[in-house]
Design an enzyme around this catalytic site. Structure first.
Site, PDB file in Angstrom:
ATOM      1  N   TYR A 140       0.830  -1.210   0.000  1.00  0.00           N
ATOM      2  CA  TYR A 140       0.000   0.000   0.000  1.00  0.00           C
ATOM      3  C   TYR A 140       0.865   1.261   0.000  1.00  0.00           C
ATOM      4  O   TYR A 140       0.622   2.204  -0.751  1.00  0.00           O
ATOM      5  CB  TYR A 140      -0.910  -0.036   1.232  1.00  0.00           C
ATOM      6  CG  TYR A 140      -1.889   1.104   1.343  1.00  0.00           C
ATOM      7  CD1 TYR A 140      -3.033   1.142   0.543  1.00  0.00           C
ATOM      8  CD2 TYR A 140      -1.697   2.121   2.274  1.00  0.00           C
ATOM      9  CE1 TYR A 140      -3.953   2.175   0.668  1.00  0.00           C
ATOM     10  CE2 TYR A 140      -2.610   3.155   2.399  1.00  0.00           C
ATOM     11  CZ  TYR A 140      -3.742   3.179   1.593  1.00  0.00           C
ATOM     12  OH  TYR A 140      -4.641   4.201   1.716  1.00  0.00           O
ATOM     13  N   LYS A 144       0.987   4.182  -2.863  1.00  0.00           N
ATOM     14  CA  LYS A 144       0.654   5.566  -2.555  1.00  0.00           C
ATOM     15  C   LYS A 144       1.849   6.503  -2.759  1.00  0.00           C
ATOM     16  O   LYS A 144       1.679   7.656  -3.161  1.00  0.00           O
ATOM     17  CB  LYS A 144       0.126   5.676  -1.121  1.00  0.00           C
ATOM     18  CG  LYS A 144      -1.211   4.960  -0.904  1.00  0.00           C
ATOM     19  CD  LYS A 144      -2.310   5.508  -1.814  1.00  0.00           C
ATOM     20  CE  LYS A 144      -3.663   4.911  -1.499  1.00  0.00           C
ATOM     21  NZ  LYS A 144      -4.751   5.442  -2.354  1.00  0.00           N
TER      22      LYS A 144
END
Length: 232
Positions: A140, A144
């Site tokens: 993640y 991002k």
């Protein structure tokens, strides 16, 4: 003047709050989600953002119905948390495919109409995760962090067409995605403002970046986290 706004991941949480925010402004909002669900007042379409062809088709249909895309909010994202040593290839690839590849597909599809129209705003919903080093979120955080590089590159490419590209990086926000987050309690205790944020806190910042008051802001990362990432 009513704008054509596309919001991905609009079925719940931050995406739904963002879509509702633009609806209240009188904009024509198209909410994209896997299930084809969007808040009241929005047109809805079922799209898997990891499918480049599906994204292109959905944006084309939206442009045919509402005209050039004037605002794109890329919010669709998933988590598949796990320590890196135990993280499977599937966990890694699925998150990158949705959170980063999908963001690129959506931006590419919307930019063609923005460039022709010589105006527009793209806002990526990032996270403070890559700046803080949250355990169990290597996939993640990588995705991002990639949004920041993507946004800044795009910002330089399309600035001459009066198109802005920015990132909003939320901290701990009260959504379904964070309900079962293992580190939620510890993270909450570290927020200087003393409480978890709400989706509307993010929606208001997105609305600002997509409006005339922010027309001289591009390539920026706006952190909205109650001070959680201070010192990182």
């Amino acid at each position: 003047m009513s704008r054509h706004v596309i919001v991905t991941g609009a079925s719940r949480g931050i995406g739904a709050a963002v879509a509702e925010h633009f609806v209240t402004l009188g904009d024509r909002v198209v909410g994209l989600s896997r299930g084809g669900v969007a808040p009241a007042g929005c047109a809805a379409a079922a799209v898997d953002v990891a499918d480049a062809d599906a994204v292109a088709a959905a944006v084309k249909s939206s442009v045919e119905r509402f005209g050039p895309v004037e605002v794109l909010v890329v919010n669709a994202g998933i988590t598949r948390d796990g320590l890196a040593l135990r993280m499977s290839d599937a966990q890694w690839r699925e998150v990158l495919a949705v959170d980063l590849d999908g963001a690129f597909y959506c931006a590419r599809a919307a930019l063609s109409s923005m460039v022709r129209n010589r105006q527009g705003s793209i806002v990526f919903i990032g996270s403070v995760s890559p700046f803080m080093g949250v355990p169990g979120q290597a996939n993640y955080a990588a995705a991002k962090a990639g949004l920041v590089g993507l946004a800044r590159s795009l910002a330089t490419e399309v600035a001459s067409r009066s198109i802005t590209v920015n990132v909003v990086a939320p901290g701990l926000i009260d959504t379904d995605m964070t309900t079962d987050l293992a580190s939620r309690e510890a993270m909450t205790s570290r927020i200087p403002l003393g409480h978890v944020g709400t989706p509307s806190d993010i929606a208001s910042v997105v609305g600002f970046l997509a409006g005339n008051h922010a027309r001289y802001i591009t390539g920026a990362v706006i952190v909205v986290d109650g001070g959680l990432s201070l010192g990182h």
